[in-house]
Design an enzyme around this catalytic site. Structure first.
Site, mmCIF file in Angstrom:
data_model
loop_
_atom_site.group_PDB
_atom_site.id
_atom_site.type_symbol
_atom_site.label_atom_id
_atom_site.label_comp_id
_atom_site.label_asym_id
_atom_site.label_seq_id
_atom_site.Cartn_x
_atom_site.Cartn_y
_atom_site.Cartn_z
ATOM 1 N N CYS A 106 0.809 -1.225 0.000
ATOM 2 C CA CYS A 106 0.000 0.000 0.000
ATOM 3 C C CYS A 106 0.841 1.272 0.000
ATOM 4 O O CYS A 106 0.371 2.326 -0.414
ATOM 5 C CB CYS A 106 -0.932 0.002 1.207
ATOM 6 S SG CYS A 106 -1.985 -1.467 1.298
ATOM 7 N N ASN A 114 -10.166 0.046 -1.793
ATOM 8 C CA ASN A 114 -8.741 0.141 -1.508
ATOM 9 C C ASN A 114 -7.955 -0.400 -2.700
ATOM 10 O O ASN A 114 -7.882 -1.604 -2.909
ATOM 11 C CB ASN A 114 -8.426 -0.664 -0.239
ATOM 12 C CG ASN A 114 -6.962 -0.636 0.136
ATOM 13 O OD1 ASN A 114 -6.113 -0.194 -0.624
ATOM 14 N ND2 ASN A 114 -6.660 -1.133 1.324
ATOM 15 N N HIS A 163 -3.517 7.164 1.859
ATOM 16 C CA HIS A 163 -3.827 5.907 1.181
ATOM 17 C C HIS A 163 -5.262 5.531 1.538
ATOM 18 O O HIS A 163 -5.658 5.588 2.696
ATOM 19 C CB HIS A 163 -2.852 4.824 1.652
ATOM 20 C CG HIS A 163 -3.333 3.438 1.432
ATOM 21 N ND1 HIS A 163 -3.707 2.977 0.194
ATOM 22 C CD2 HIS A 163 -3.521 2.404 2.300
ATOM 23 C CE1 HIS A 163 -4.098 1.717 0.311
ATOM 24 N NE2 HIS A 163 -4.001 1.346 1.575
#
Length: 228
Positions: A15, A185, A155
């Site tokens: 990520c 996500n 993020h």
């Protein structure tokens, strides 16, 4: 692209990959060994999601983002990059099999070990701590504080995480950008996608201080302080 002779390589920082890659690109340029770098973040999580696991399948999406990094041209200036990692926590968000430690076999496939597995509550606890820490660390390296920031682009991991981080930082809703409701996500790609949309929506103006922040599998985390 026709970029014959260009150096090209992958990095694995999950990520936080976009922020890690920006740091690598900036250091390549600072060394004088390259004049221009192209940072690309792309993930296709739908390939490794167990669609029977409601704890993960509803959260993740596929996406890609990219940016050009160079010297002496109009655009954002990278003011600071702060990075961190904690491998002791890696089992909390992991693909258990498919690598050199547990190569693919009949048993690993049968046991569903090629699907992403996550301990959601534990990941949440670490995320809401690491996000604010690395943001403040990056700002302090530039003698800035959170009041100097025009926009935080985290993020897009989980909207509850974003809200918790916002509360800990003490910033208003208009200073935090979120688009997770549109794509889920998208891991490494999410920061670049969100930055692009923030620009398109006119949320960033000349001389604004913008923070790109990420935390995720690995565990890796990082912040990038940029100025228009």
């Amino acid at each position: 692209l026709g970029a014959k002779g260009a150096v090209a390589f992958d990095i694995a920082a999950a990520c936080s990959g976009f922020n890690y890659a920006l740091d690598i690109a900036e250091k390549y340029l600072a060394s004088g060994s390259v004049k221009t770098a192209l940072v690309i973040a792309a993930d296709c999580l739908s390939k490794v999601i167990n669609w029977k696991d409601r704890g993960t399948c509803v959260l993740f999406g596929d996406g890609a983002s990219a940016c050009v990094v160079s010297y002496g041209k109009p655009g954002y200036t990278i003011e600071n990059v702060s990075l961190g990692a904690d491998g002791e926590q890696s089992d909390l968000l992991i693909l258990p099999a498919g690598g050199s430690k547990r190569p693919a076999s009949y048993e690993t496939v049968q046991d569903g070990l090629h699907f992403l597995q996550m301990e959601g509550r534990e990941v949440f606890k670490h995320a809401v701590t690491r996000f604010p820490e690395v943001i403040i660390e990056g700002l302090e390296c530039n003698n800035l504080n959170i009041d100097d920031v025009s926009l935080v682009i985290p993020h897009q991991a989980n909207y509850r995480i974003t809200q918790a981080v916002q509360k800990r930082l003490g910033v208003s809703d208009d200073k935090v950008f979120s688009n997770i409701h549109k794509y889920g996500n998208t891991t490494a790609a999410s920061v670049g996608i969100a930055l692009t949309e923030a620009i398109d929506e006119g949320k960033i103006n000349k001389n604004d201080i913008v923070v790109l922040a990420a935390f995720g599998a690995g565990f890796y985390w990082g912040s990038v302080i940029i100025k228009w």
